[in-house]
Design a protein around this motif. Structure first.
Motif, PDB file in Angstrom:
ATOM      1  N   SER A 101       5.919  10.883 -13.115  1.00 45.54           N
ATOM      2  CA  SER A 101       6.592  10.517 -11.974  1.00 45.54           C
ATOM      3  C   SER A 101       7.311   9.350 -12.183  1.00 45.54           C
ATOM      4  N   GLY A 111       8.051   6.374 -11.253  1.00 41.86           N
ATOM      5  CA  GLY A 111       7.402   5.190 -11.579  1.00 41.86           C
ATOM      6  C   GLY A 111       6.997   5.117 -12.988  1.00 41.86           C
ATOM      7  N   THR A 125      13.374  -0.509  -9.275  1.00 45.82           N
ATOM      8  CA  THR A 125      12.869  -0.026  -8.258  1.00 45.82           C
ATOM      9  C   THR A 125      13.820   0.847  -7.471  1.00 45.82           C
ATOM     10  N   LEU A 158      12.561   4.187  -6.641  1.00 44.39           N
ATOM     11  CA  LEU A 158      11.133   4.665  -6.634  1.00 44.39           C
ATOM     12  C   LEU A 158      10.606   4.517  -4.947  1.00 44.39           C
ATOM     13  N   GLY A 159       9.381   5.075  -4.993  1.00 43.27           N
ATOM     14  CA  GLY A 159       8.695   5.082  -3.501  1.00 43.27           C
ATOM     15  C   GLY A 159       7.805   3.983  -3.635  1.00 43.27           C
ATOM     16  N   VAL A 160       6.928   3.882  -2.477  1.00 42.09           N
ATOM     17  CA  VAL A 160       6.390   2.488  -2.390  1.00 42.09           C
ATOM     18  C   VAL A 160       5.346   2.366  -3.786  1.00 42.09           C
ATOM     19  N   GLU A 161       4.504   3.345  -3.914  1.00 43.76           N
ATOM     20  CA  GLU A 161       3.361   3.485  -4.765  1.00 43.76           C
ATOM     21  C   GLU A 161       3.977   3.175  -6.183  1.00 43.76           C
ATOM     22  N   GLN A 162       5.215   3.939  -6.254  1.00 50.13           N
ATOM     23  CA  GLN A 162       5.617   3.651  -7.774  1.00 50.13           C
ATOM     24  C   GLN A 162       6.432   2.344  -7.998  1.00 50.13           C
ATOM     25  N   THR A 163       7.011   1.830  -6.982  1.00 52.49           N
ATOM     26  CA  THR A 163       7.546   0.518  -7.083  1.00 52.49           C
ATOM     27  C   THR A 163       6.457  -0.445  -7.141  1.00 52.49           C
ATOM     28  N   ASN A 192      16.284  -5.364  -3.020  1.00 57.60           N
ATOM     29  CA  ASN A 192      14.937  -5.208  -1.863  1.00 57.60           C
ATOM     30  C   ASN A 192      14.498  -6.721  -1.952  1.00 57.60           C
TER      31      ASN A 192
END
Ligand SMILES: Nc1ncnc2c1ncn2[C@@H]1O[C@H](COP(=O)(O)OP(=O)(O)OP(=O)(O)O)[C@@H](O)[C@H]1O
Ligand SMILES: [Mg+2]
Lengths: 261, 429
Positions: free
Chosen positions: A145, A147, A171, A174-179, A202
């Motif tokens: 993935s 992340g 990041t 990246l998505g929330v989880e991977q971040t 961010n």
């Protein structure tokens, strides 16, 4: 900070033709500290990082490494000192497996032949100390993935046992989880006593992991903030330069810092 | 895909849990296979099929189908004599195809190998036969010529930045011209049958022991290497191939090797050309998979920028790979010249270029770079050679042969493209 900084930049300037990309830029990085470098697009963050990484050596200014002035004119110089850079485009080879990517360009050999066993072993140890979870070290990076790939890229920068790691927008894609995975990893770098420079747009990420926040604006420092005593609003106004009060606070802080020194 | 991975003790899907103390955090897929026994292998195989990692499966199927069809149409096709001849005939094409495999691994193409093979055969013939140069020296000059030609093309590609396709297309014409120049007025140079080049192709070891010993040595080397590797891995506490799997692989390889030896011995024995081809394959396979240099080729084929940032000299890798392609073209050209015992104005022409590229791709090396093995040169050359041999036996005209070979190449490229698409969907490309 009780410990002395491992890396200091003083008065770094860099011109690109008519553009003064960096002007009198200062930065300190201590061991076990995460410094976030924030600023608007074109503020000069990447230029600052590239001057440390030896990609674009600065025109003026002094870089000090562990108390001694150094010149970093090639990426190799930075690597030899112990500065590892993870660029935003990860530059992993999708067709190679995790181990091959980790050791790319510095493969371990035995009798002139690739030593897969020892690379496998060291890769596992490294991933274990970083608590990186991937299904197998022998699958192509393509099947990880975003992340996981980012964590592999960061792990790769650690193969040479650096003391300072620079992460340019790790990041951003990246998505929330991977971040969250990557931010966990940044915290683990801190636990292991590495100095980390984290570039990010961010504010949530920055406030989540950074110890100190260095704001850049138009190629100059625009204030240093301690995470415990600042707010997102304060940093944003320093980034945009919108609020007069931010500028005054910055000046106040700058004075304080100079007195500390 | 995802569900399969989640089965690991600490797979991606249970990322929230702490790994058990002492557990290996990064689990090798092969570990799962071992734990699940035969069912694990079947699952692994299915998973690979679904995610488009076909490897050499399509080409093995193709060989079986081709042999069954031609064998049932005409009994001479599967005769020991025809199969022995086939094993010699594929060597020239196969050698050149090895070079193409290297170039394809970079995601590039070399359209000049046909002309280069003709040029190098001509160089040998003119130096040795017409000018009386020592035959070993002439052979060396011819092969070095191929390497130099490849290096020149690699230079224009890697340093000047001309697309490889264009450089080698220009080369295709230019080297053909140079060959005509080298041959000069002589047009065709016959190579005597006692010449080393003819002997390279025609020598056959008649003693049955030769083929069997070769098979035994090959199998023995494979088994020893596998066991040593597994032993080291076990000691280092990293996942290793279970003994059962090593035995199974060895049995399959032994069956193939001894069956081949048996068939060859039914006719005349072990052809030297085949032996050399196999040795070259083993050596270059080792270079690709076990050396830093081979790793660099794969890295450049996978991600040029990534390779560069990892400190790999991309121009060096590119130039050396094109030089290898030129060298292998020269070697293949020598074998082809030995086969027809002459070098002529048509050497390296016709559908040779098509056939070698087809062989590499049919054998399973991806056109998109970064994926493949030198063994695809053997498998692909076997497919192409079988089709041609079968159709020659059946008396099929050249016109039809061309069309069929073209279709087979297209089919191989379609398989490659589709499997790449599936791999992308399954996150493996
Ligand atoms: N190689 C270059 N040549 C000329 N100008 C450059 C070069 N690199 C950067 N600049 C200029 O320097 C300034 C700072 O750029 P830099 O890439 O450091 O910004 P940044 O803070 O990283 O922005 P972003 O958040 O968009 O990544 C910009 O005005 C840019 O145009
Ligand atoms: Mg930037």
């Amino acid at each position: 900070m009780p410990e002395s900084p491992v890396l200091t930049l003083r008065g770094i300037s860099k011109r690109f033709g008519a553009v003064q990309a960096l002007k009198d830029f200062d930065l300190d990085v201590h061991p076990g500290e995460v410094v976030a470098l924030v600023g608007d697009n074109g503020a000069g963050k990447s230029t600052a990082v590239k001057s440390i990484a030896g990609v674009n050596p600065p025109d003026e200014g002094v870089i000090t490494w562990e108390g001694k002035p150094v010149t970093i004119s090639r990426p190799h110089d930075a690597q030899n000192l112990g500065i590892a850079t993870v660029y935003q485009d990860l530059a992993l080879c999708d067709n190679l497996d995790v181990v091959a990517n980790l050791f790319l360009g510095r493969e371990l050999r035995r009798f002139g032949v690739l030593d897969e066993v020892r690379m496998d072993q060291r890769a596992r140890e490294l991933l274990e100390t970083l608590s990186i979870r991937i299904p197998s070290v022998r699958i192509p990076v393509a099947s990880l993935s975003g992340g996981q790939r980012q964590t592999v890229a960061i792990a790769r920068s650690l193969i040479g046992s650096p003391k300072v790691v620079i992460l340019d927008e790790p990041t951003a894609a990246l998505g929330v989880e991977q971040t969250a995975e990557v931010l966990d990893l940044v915290e683990r770098l801190r636990e292991q006593g590495l100095g980390t420079i984290l570039i990010s747009h961010n504010m949530v990420d920055v406030m989540a992991v950074a110890d100190r926040i260095a704001v850049m604006r138009l190629g100059r420092n625009n204030g240093f903030f301690d995470k415990r005593s600042t707010t997102t609003e304060e940093i944003i106004s320093a980034i945009t330069g919108a609020s007069d009060s931010a500028v005054t606070r910055r000046q106040a802080r700058k004075r304080e810092q100079e007195e500390d020194r | 895909m995802r569900r399969d991975r989640g089965r690991g003790p600490s797979g991606a899907d249970d990322a929230g849990q702490e790994p058990a103390p002492g557990a290996v955090p990064a689990v090798d897929t092969r570990l799962l296979v071992r734990e699940e026994g035969v069912k694990g292998y079947v699952d692994e195989f299915r998973r690979k099929l679904r995610s488009g990692e076909l490897g050499s499966l399509p080409v093995v199927l193709a060989v079986i189908i081709i042999w069954t069809v031609f064998g049932s149409l005409n009994s001479t096709f599967l005769s020991a004599q025809n199969l022995s001849d086939l094993s010699q005939q594929i060597v020239g094409t196969g050698m050149i195809a090895i070079g193409i495999v290297f170039v394809l691994l970079l995601g590039e193409i070399d359209l000049s190998v046909g002309s280069v093979s003709g040029l190098c055969a001509a160089i040998f013939a003119v130096l040795n036969v017409l000018n009386g140069m020592n035959e070993w020296l002439a052979l060396l000059v011819a092969i070095a010529g191929g390497a130099a030609v490849g290096l020149i093309q690699g230079f224009f590609f890697a340093k000047v930045g001309v697309p490889a396709f264009v450089v080698t297309l220009a080369g295709n014409l230019a080297w053909n011209g140079l060959m005509l120049q080298v041959l000069g007025t002589s047009g065709t140079v016959n190579i005597p049958s006692e010449s080393i080049v003819s002997k390279l192709y025609s020598t056959i070891y008649h003693s049955p022991a030769a083929a069997y010993v070769t098979a035994a040595v090959g199998v023995g080397l494979f088994l020893t290497a596998s066991l040593l590797d597994a032993g080291r891995r076990r000691k280092a506490r990293v996942p290793f191939r279970p003994i059962a799997e090593i035995v199974l692989r060895t049995v399959v390889i032994a069956a193939l090797a001894f069956a081949t030896a048996y068939i060859l011995n039914q006719y005349q024995g072990l052809p030297l050309a085949l032996l050399i081809f196999l040795i070259v394959l083993v050596l270059l396979d080792f270079v690709l998979r076990r050396t830093t240099y081979g790793r660099r080729i794969f890295a450049v084929g996978g991600n040029i920028e990534g390779a560069r940032r990892a400190g790999i000299s991309v121009p060096f890798v590119r130039m050396s790979v094109f030089s290898i392609a030129g060298t292998m073209a020269a070697v293949g050209g020598i074998f082809l010249a030995g086969q027809i015992q002459s070098a002529s104005q048509t050497s390296g022409g016709g559908n040779l270029l098509m056939n070698v590229i087809a062989a590499a791709v049919i054998g399973g090396t991806s056109l998109f770079g970064g994926r493949g093995t030198v063994w695809s040169a053997l498998l692909g050359a076997l497919v192409i050679g079988s089709i041609q041999s079968g159709m020659n036996i059946m008396g099929v005209s050249n016109a039809v042969q061309f069309m069929i070979t073209g279709s087979v190449l297209l089919a191989a490229v379609v398989v490659d493209s589709l499997s790449r698409r599936t791999q992308k969907a399954a996150g493996r490309a």
